[in-house]
Design a protein around this motif. Structure first.
Motif, PDB file in Angstrom:
ATOM      1  N   HIS A   1     -11.321   6.646 -12.296  1.00  0.00           N
ATOM      2  CA  HIS A   1     -11.614   7.875 -11.564  1.00  0.00           C
ATOM      3  C   HIS A   1     -10.382   8.187 -10.708  1.00  0.00           C
ATOM      4  N   PRO A   2     -10.067   9.452 -10.503  1.00  0.00           N
ATOM      5  CA  PRO A   2      -8.879   9.784  -9.697  1.00  0.00           C
ATOM      6  C   PRO A   2      -8.873   9.142  -8.299  1.00  0.00           C
ATOM      7  N   VAL A   3     -10.042   8.995  -7.692  1.00  0.00           N
ATOM      8  CA  VAL A   3     -10.110   8.362  -6.367  1.00  0.00           C
ATOM      9  C   VAL A   3      -9.664   6.899  -6.450  1.00  0.00           C
ATOM     10  N   MET A   4     -10.008   6.231  -7.548  1.00  0.00           N
ATOM     11  CA  MET A   4      -9.599   4.835  -7.733  1.00  0.00           C
ATOM     12  C   MET A   4      -8.076   4.726  -7.831  1.00  0.00           C
ATOM     13  N   ILE A   5      -7.503   5.601  -8.621  1.00  0.00           N
ATOM     14  CA  ILE A   5      -6.050   5.600  -8.798  1.00  0.00           C
ATOM     15  C   ILE A   5      -5.363   5.887  -7.465  1.00  0.00           C
ATOM     16  N   PHE A   6      -5.864   6.888  -6.755  1.00  0.00           N
ATOM     17  CA  PHE A   6      -5.293   7.245  -5.456  1.00  0.00           C
ATOM     18  C   PHE A   6      -5.409   6.092  -4.462  1.00  0.00           C
ATOM     19  N   SER A   7      -6.560   5.427  -4.441  1.00  0.00           N
ATOM     20  CA  SER A   7      -6.738   4.346  -3.473  1.00  0.00           C
ATOM     21  C   SER A   7      -5.856   3.138  -3.804  1.00  0.00           C
ATOM     22  N   LEU A   8      -5.712   2.819  -5.081  1.00  0.00           N
ATOM     23  CA  LEU A   8      -4.844   1.701  -5.467  1.00  0.00           C
ATOM     24  C   LEU A   8      -3.379   2.005  -5.162  1.00  0.00           C
ATOM     25  N   LEU A   9      -2.919   3.157  -5.618  1.00  0.00           N
ATOM     26  CA  LEU A   9      -1.521   3.528  -5.380  1.00  0.00           C
ATOM     27  C   LEU A   9      -1.255   3.773  -3.898  1.00  0.00           C
ATOM     28  N   GLY A  10      -2.210   4.404  -3.218  1.00  0.00           N
ATOM     29  CA  GLY A  10      -2.049   4.669  -1.788  1.00  0.00           C
ATOM     30  C   GLY A  10      -1.951   3.392  -0.982  1.00  0.00           C
ATOM     31  N   THR A  11      -2.783   2.418  -1.302  1.00  0.00           N
ATOM     32  CA  THR A  11      -2.739   1.136  -0.611  1.00  0.00           C
ATOM     33  C   THR A  11      -1.396   0.451  -0.845  1.00  0.00           C
ATOM     34  N   ALA A  12      -0.932   0.464  -2.088  1.00  0.00           N
ATOM     35  CA  ALA A  12       0.364  -0.144  -2.398  1.00  0.00           C
ATOM     36  C   ALA A  12       1.487   0.569  -1.642  1.00  0.00           C
ATOM     37  N   LEU A  13       1.456   1.894  -1.623  1.00  0.00           N
ATOM     38  CA  LEU A  13       2.496   2.650  -0.908  1.00  0.00           C
ATOM     39  C   LEU A  13       2.469   2.382   0.595  1.00  0.00           C
ATOM     40  N   VAL A  14       1.278   2.320   1.170  1.00  0.00           N
ATOM     41  CA  VAL A  14       1.167   2.031   2.605  1.00  0.00           C
ATOM     42  C   VAL A  14       1.712   0.636   2.894  1.00  0.00           C
TER      43      VAL A  14
ATOM     44  N   MET B   1      -6.563  -7.338  -9.167  1.00  0.00           N
ATOM     45  CA  MET B   1      -7.923  -7.815  -9.434  1.00  0.00           C
ATOM     46  C   MET B   1      -8.924  -6.657  -9.425  1.00  0.00           C
ATOM     47  N   VAL B   2      -8.760  -5.725  -8.511  1.00  0.00           N
ATOM     48  CA  VAL B   2      -9.627  -4.538  -8.503  1.00  0.00           C
ATOM     49  C   VAL B   2      -9.407  -3.740  -9.781  1.00  0.00           C
ATOM     50  N   ALA B   3      -8.156  -3.564 -10.180  1.00  0.00           N
ATOM     51  CA  ALA B   3      -7.861  -2.811 -11.404  1.00  0.00           C
ATOM     52  C   ALA B   3      -8.463  -3.488 -12.631  1.00  0.00           C
ATOM     53  N   PHE B   4      -8.473  -4.829 -12.662  1.00  0.00           N
ATOM     54  CA  PHE B   4      -9.079  -5.564 -13.783  1.00  0.00           C
ATOM     55  C   PHE B   4     -10.574  -5.275 -13.914  1.00  0.00           C
ATOM     56  N   GLU B   5     -11.233  -4.994 -12.816  1.00  0.00           N
ATOM     57  CA  GLU B   5     -12.681  -4.794 -12.832  1.00  0.00           C
ATOM     58  C   GLU B   5     -13.103  -3.378 -13.204  1.00  0.00           C
TER      59      GLU B   5
ATOM     60  N   SER C   1       3.901 -14.807   0.572  1.00  0.00           N
ATOM     61  CA  SER C   1       2.459 -15.023   0.395  1.00  0.00           C
ATOM     62  C   SER C   1       1.659 -13.754   0.658  1.00  0.00           C
ATOM     63  N   PHE C   2       2.028 -12.995   1.670  1.00  0.00           N
ATOM     64  CA  PHE C   2       1.265 -11.785   1.967  1.00  0.00           C
ATOM     65  C   PHE C   2       1.497 -10.706   0.920  1.00  0.00           C
ATOM     66  N   THR C   3       2.724 -10.581   0.430  1.00  0.00           N
ATOM     67  CA  THR C   3       3.003  -9.607  -0.626  1.00  0.00           C
ATOM     68  C   THR C   3       2.233  -9.966  -1.895  1.00  0.00           C
ATOM     69  N   VAL C   4       2.244 -11.240  -2.263  1.00  0.00           N
ATOM     70  CA  VAL C   4       1.493 -11.670  -3.445  1.00  0.00           C
ATOM     71  C   VAL C   4       0.007 -11.411  -3.241  1.00  0.00           C
ATOM     72  N   LEU C   5      -0.506 -11.696  -2.061  1.00  0.00           N
ATOM     73  CA  LEU C   5      -1.922 -11.483  -1.783  1.00  0.00           C
ATOM     74  C   LEU C   5      -2.318 -10.022  -1.960  1.00  0.00           C
ATOM     75  N   VAL C   6      -1.538  -9.118  -1.406  1.00  0.00           N
ATOM     76  CA  VAL C   6      -1.862  -7.686  -1.510  1.00  0.00           C
ATOM     77  C   VAL C   6      -1.795  -7.223  -2.964  1.00  0.00           C
ATOM     78  N   ILE C   7      -0.734  -7.571  -3.659  1.00  0.00           N
ATOM     79  CA  ILE C   7      -0.598  -7.155  -5.063  1.00  0.00           C
ATOM     80  C   ILE C   7      -1.695  -7.793  -5.913  1.00  0.00           C
ATOM     81  N   ASN C   8      -1.987  -9.063  -5.677  1.00  0.00           N
ATOM     82  CA  ASN C   8      -3.029  -9.777  -6.410  1.00  0.00           C
ATOM     83  C   ASN C   8      -4.370  -9.064  -6.268  1.00  0.00           C
ATOM     84  N   GLU C   9      -4.722  -8.686  -5.064  1.00  0.00           N
ATOM     85  CA  GLU C   9      -6.014  -8.036  -4.850  1.00  0.00           C
ATOM     86  C   GLU C   9      -6.060  -6.659  -5.500  1.00  0.00           C
ATOM     87  N   LEU C  10      -4.969  -5.930  -5.467  1.00  0.00           N
ATOM     88  CA  LEU C  10      -4.944  -4.620  -6.123  1.00  0.00           C
ATOM     89  C   LEU C  10      -5.103  -4.775  -7.639  1.00  0.00           C
TER      90      LEU C  10
END
Length: 163
Positions: A92-105, A83-87, A72-81
């Motif tokens: 912008h490079p900061v967006m890509i870095f924040s999405l990928l960085g969050t996933a990597l962390v 959903m942000v990408a859908f919007e 459930s927590f893995t799905v929640l994190v991926i789902n939110e990432l």
């Protein structure tokens, strides 16, 4: 929370187009973009996705503490990432870095979450297919509704983007 904050860098249209078509601001001045209706649509999407993630996690994993938490927590994190990408309209490079960085962390922290997750289960095909199935069920209906709405009644900035 970095991916959500990075959305402030998103631009619906180029600055020059915005200056050429001031009627684009009409939606904002009339409150169509930021309305109670919009708010409650997001609330309904959240309730749907939360219900699907939690309910399907309980059904597919049975109510087993560490395994269910892992799914459930893995799905929640991926789902939110996602959903942000859908919007995002303009990446912008900061967006890509924040999405990928969050996933990597998140994925980098899983080995240290043995107290909460069943780590032996996390590396199995059973974990992966459960996460993928729940993600599909929680993401596809809201995304299809969004595509349908944009097709039937596109926002004014989408019409200008097509020029």
């Amino acid at each position: 929370m970095a991916p959500v904050f990075s959305l402030v860098l998103d631009k619906d249209v180029d600055e020059n187009l915005a200056n050429l078509y001031p009627e684009l601001y009409k939606e904002l001045t009339e409150g169509r973009s930021l309305s109670y209706r919009t708010f409650f649509i997001w609330v309904l999407v959240s309730i749907y996705q939360g219900g699907m993630i939690q309910g399907l996690s309980q059904i597919l994993v049975e109510v087993d503490g560490p395994r269910m938490v892992a799914v459930s927590f893995t799905v929640l994190v991926i789902n939110e990432l996602i959903m942000v990408a859908f919007e995002i309209t303009t990446w912008h490079p900061v967006m890509i870095f924040s999405l990928l960085g969050t996933a990597l962390v998140y994925f980098g922290s899983i080995p240290f979450l043995g107290r909460y997750f069943d780590l032996a289960f996390v590396v199995t095909v059973g974990f992966v297919w459960r996460v993928a199935a729940i993600l599909a069920i929680s993401l596809i209906p809201p995304y299809m509704a969004k595509l349908l709405r944009r097709t039937l009644k596109p926002p004014s900035y989408r019409k200008v983007q097509a020029l």
